[in-house]
Design an enzyme around this catalytic site. Structure first.
Site, mmCIF file in Angstrom:
data_model
loop_
_atom_site.group_PDB
_atom_site.id
_atom_site.type_symbol
_atom_site.label_atom_id
_atom_site.label_comp_id
_atom_site.label_asym_id
_atom_site.label_seq_id
_atom_site.Cartn_x
_atom_site.Cartn_y
_atom_site.Cartn_z
ATOM 1 N N GLU A 175 48.500 78.914 54.086
ATOM 2 C CA GLU A 175 49.352 79.632 53.128
ATOM 3 C C GLU A 175 50.446 80.253 53.968
ATOM 4 O O GLU A 175 50.182 81.075 54.833
ATOM 5 C CB GLU A 175 48.487 80.647 52.375
ATOM 6 N N GLY A 201 49.825 82.775 57.292
ATOM 7 C CA GLY A 201 50.783 83.244 58.290
ATOM 8 C C GLY A 201 52.133 82.582 58.102
ATOM 9 O O GLY A 201 52.501 82.219 56.985
ATOM 10 N N SER A 202 52.810 82.379 59.214
ATOM 11 C CA SER A 202 54.188 81.900 59.134
ATOM 12 C C SER A 202 54.238 80.392 58.902
ATOM 13 O O SER A 202 53.283 79.667 59.190
ATOM 14 C CB SER A 202 54.917 82.215 60.440
ATOM 15 N N CYS A 221 52.853 88.387 51.330
ATOM 16 C CA CYS A 221 53.308 87.003 51.113
ATOM 17 C C CYS A 221 54.075 86.901 49.802
ATOM 18 O O CYS A 221 54.878 85.986 49.618
ATOM 19 C CB CYS A 221 52.138 86.038 51.005
ATOM 20 N N GLY A 280 53.903 78.594 62.354
ATOM 21 C CA GLY A 280 52.526 78.561 62.847
ATOM 22 C C GLY A 280 51.662 77.632 62.026
ATOM 23 O O GLY A 280 50.891 76.827 62.565
#
Lengths: 525, 525
Positions: free
Chosen positions: A265, A241-242, A302, A245
């Protein structure tokens, strides 16, 4: 199929609270059917405790049972793919072909881990036999193999509702390693999550494994993830995710009384370097391939190519012009959910302030427009905003004054999942320092391709130095992803029948082992 | 030999500040010769920056050069062993035989890593060849191997001035991986550290490698370690020492803008389980072997047996009596330094308050007495103090009401480096749950031995769940220690001559590789 809406814990749907939420249709923002519960601390504790309680049993089942479980999950997913096409289409705005492709990727991934488990190299079995005559001291018999780490929390990712979510790579590799899994469903696709979780539960039941080895937790808000990461029974976390986060979870895990690893990641801008001869000889073809990669899945990978770096010149001018022309006609896209679209627009606006807009595609309400910005190397290297990922179909073209300056640009990069080089035959050989720098900065270096499309195979690295990944020496895709959930354990002077199968004299698993420094598959002793 | 006293940076002795300190004789507390400087931020920045600057060159030298460097360091250490015997005797209070043995262990460790480097399995080379005909999408050629992580800071440990210090396992494995090293010398043995560092610098020079790949920083105080761990050029940390010190470094590293791994081995109480038949049949022999292990090196090993767990009964009574008798006559020992002795006395006093003193050896000023305490399982399980490591020749005997309660005791344990089981033939087979629980709790499980004496070999694990180790899936001893300083990198669709040697078609390193899922040493293509 319809929805229960509760959490799947111990093979049963249960919820401590009636508080619920609904999923939102990505394209229309209408509310979708299904009332999904918000997990309470009681729900979370129950799921994590069960994961801990079932760990001893699951960690000691035969390796073959784990392989069968993974294959059965794949089978169960294939049985519901038609329903998934509909629901993922609604919850994530993804077209049918993408959902079928991603499901095939997910089942292929599960089957790859079944192969890895049977191959047994993930166990890294090593045997140093006793040397009773050694001087000055004898050596005892010492054997080592990998053992599962413990219960794992997996965070579903919004951008891959199958491949990086409930039955995605983190879950597959954790189960392959022998670790129970608690999945925190992404709140953008709770219906998809429930169906996939039920498929996993059916597979667990079919394999006669304890139901507690897999649970699904639903809900919105950061408190759920926080409680999961802080639960004492949990020993590792998988997240895609971000950066914000992921880093928050890392910080929580690092502050535990017993810190645990968070394999986060967290995205990347995935620089693409266009070398001068490649530009000169095929600027237009490169432009077309680039826009195809940029706009794939509305730029929500991504590995989306968010940065193009090239030296000024006629070739680059032609490339820029062709890209601009294609983008101008590009259709706006549905994004995964309104939050993602909102974030995209905000990040795009920062680029509008800091860089020159080269081209923008068509625009529409609730849709993401494709954009290409441009700037000079001098401006880019000093502007932090232009080093941040824009999650969506937006890219930045950085123009260097010479091909020598490409190396300086590489030196300015933060850690990345990927870097790409476009080169003519024998052109790459002139850039050894650039290749070397990129090797130190990224998880995967590609030549003459685009980074979107992460192959699930033995040799894949989907990771890289921070901020691409929180733990640099790991990959979240490919068979080495299993290593994240394993740890070495040694057995010294053990009776043969008390050893794990991987280390017994007669090598019952028939795996390669490092015996006194030599690879060997034969029985010993 | 005499001492320069400055920091060894870039192959030269230099220091930004004149502020200095002296080492203390462990046995007499007299000041020793040599004025050693306190590093400033300027010194630290210089060393770390150089490590970063030389990383590209060092990471790309031939693998064979790294093996030669390790062997040459071993050679240089052997040339100064007579001087080391004297100085380590003063700085750490260790007798000659121990210094010679530890030096042999250290040179053996360096040579083991040379073997590992040549064997090439640490590279984990993997090749998935292109599948241009695959449907629905072709697969590109993807290859993966391990690459060095970047500059590493190593903290010298006080209890092994050779094997876990300047040229110890962390340095050896980091150099083997291709990572430059900055060592923070332990302030208790600055003279030893300087001589060992000079030996390494001579080896670096002999191998014509950049001097900046190895630096030594001297000084007292926490600020030095803090600045090293926070330096942007540093990518990983190796540490052996106390839980407090290790955790502080972990917290600093986790709070960096880019968090880095701290591989901290932080000690352990190393429980020893005496099974009933073993106790019945050889209580006295076990007692003698136990005290020998407990008092080895004045109890200053990470693997010192600090906890004995056994069921009440005649066997245990005989064991306790024999241990008590031997300990009563035990001579007090010199500890590594006055700080360690002070800590030992304080921790021992906590045990005096919470447990029953079974026996204490002879006492003397500036010496550590050997002690054995006893308590019941009921008391132990609720008393946090009695779960803390006492660094020195002190152990605790926990008496359970039955042999079934041994499993309950195992469940109460925190993470440990080792656990030991003493059993008669076919006795261990009656305790599968106990073995399984210990496998989840520790890094190494031993049968009928004592955990002191950590073999340096391929199959060794010296690590374990927190708080034994900060990163559970790692080992700081044995050939897998190199994995801490490596990370996977993939190369997609690369021209053969631009690939790392490990991945080139003709396999110039002649290493085993995983080619399309099969182990293979043959050339491909």
């Amino acid at each position: 199929m319809n929805f229960n809406g509760k959490h799947l814990i111990n093979g049963e749907f249960q919820a401590d609270s009636d508080k619920s939420f609904q999923a939102v249709d990505a394209a229309s923002t209408a509310l979708l059917d299904g009332q999904f519960r918000h997990a309470t601390l009681t729900d979370i504790d129950r799921a994590c405790q069960l994961a801990g309680d079932t760990f001893p049993a699951f960690s000691s089942v035969a390796i073959e049972t784990r392989a069968l479980l993974l294959e059965r999950i794949a089978f169960e997913l294939e049985a519901i793919v038609d329903e998934l096409v509909v629901r993922i289409g609604q919850e994530a705005g993804l077209p049918e072909a993408r959902v079928r492709g991603e499901t095939a990727r997910t089942t292929g991934q599960l089957r790859l881990f079944a192969t890895v488990v049977r191959r047994g190299d993930f166990l890294q079995a090593r045997i140093d036999t006793a040397l009773p005559e050694r001087q000055p001291l004898p050596r005892e018999d010492i054997r080592q193999c990998n053992s599962p780490l413990g219960p794992v929390v997996v965070f579903g990712a919004s951008n891959f509702p199958m491949a990086f979510s409930v039955a995605g790579g983190d879950t597959a590799s954790a189960l392959a390693a022998g670790c129970p899994v608690v999945v925190r469903a992404h709140a953008a696709h709770p219906g998809t999550s429930e169906w996939v979780a039920k498929a996993i539960a059916r597979a667990v039941d079919y394999c006669k494994l304890p139901a507690g080895i897999f649970s699904l937790i639903q809900g919105k808000g950061h408190d759920i993830g926080k409680a999961l990461v802080q639960h004492p029974a949990i020993k590792a976390v998988g997240f895609t995710g971000s950066l914000g986060g992921g880093r928050a979870l890392c910080d929580l895990a690092a502050a535990r009384p017993d810190p645990i690893p968070v394999y986060a990641e967290m995205g990347s801008i995935n620089p693409v370097f266009l070398l001068p001869r490649a530009l000169d000889e095929r600027a237009e073809a490169l432009a077309e391939a680039f826009v195809a990669s940029l706009t794939l899945g509305t730029g929500q990978f991504c590995t989306n190519p968010g940065l193009i770096i090239a030296a000024a010149g006629d070739g680059l001018n032609r490339f820029r012009k062709r890209v601009a022309d294609i983008i101008t006609a590009a259709q706006p896209g549905v994004m995964l959910n309104p939050g993602i679209l909102n974030g995209y627009c905000q990040q795009q606006d920062k680029y509008r302030t800091e860089a020159e807009l080269i081209s923008e595609g068509e625009q529409a309400t609730n849709r993401a427009s494709v954009t290409l910005f441009g700037t000079s190397f001098a401006k880019w290297q000093d502007c932090a905003v232009l080093h941040e990922e824009v999650f969506g179909p937006c890219s930045l073209l950085v123009e260097t004054v010479s091909s020598e300056q490409l190396l300086n640009a590489a030196e300015q990069l933060e850690g990345q999942l990927t870097a790409t080089l476009w080169a003519q035959e024998n052109e790459l050989q002139d850039y050894p320092a650039l290749i070397s720098e990129l090797t130190r900065k990224v998880g995967r270096v590609l030549v003459n391709g685009f980074p979107t499309g992460v192959e699930v195979c033995d040799a894949m690295t989907h990771g890289g130095p921070y901020p691409a990944c929180s733990i640099t020496n790991s990959t979240s895709v490919g068979s080495r992803a299993i290593e994240r959930f394993l740890r070495p354990v040694s057995f010294q002077n053990f009776p043969n029948d008390c050893l794990p199968a991987a280390l017994q004299n007669n090598n019952p698993l028939r795996i390669n082992r490092l015996v006194n420094g030599q690879q060997d598959i034969e029985p010993i002793g």
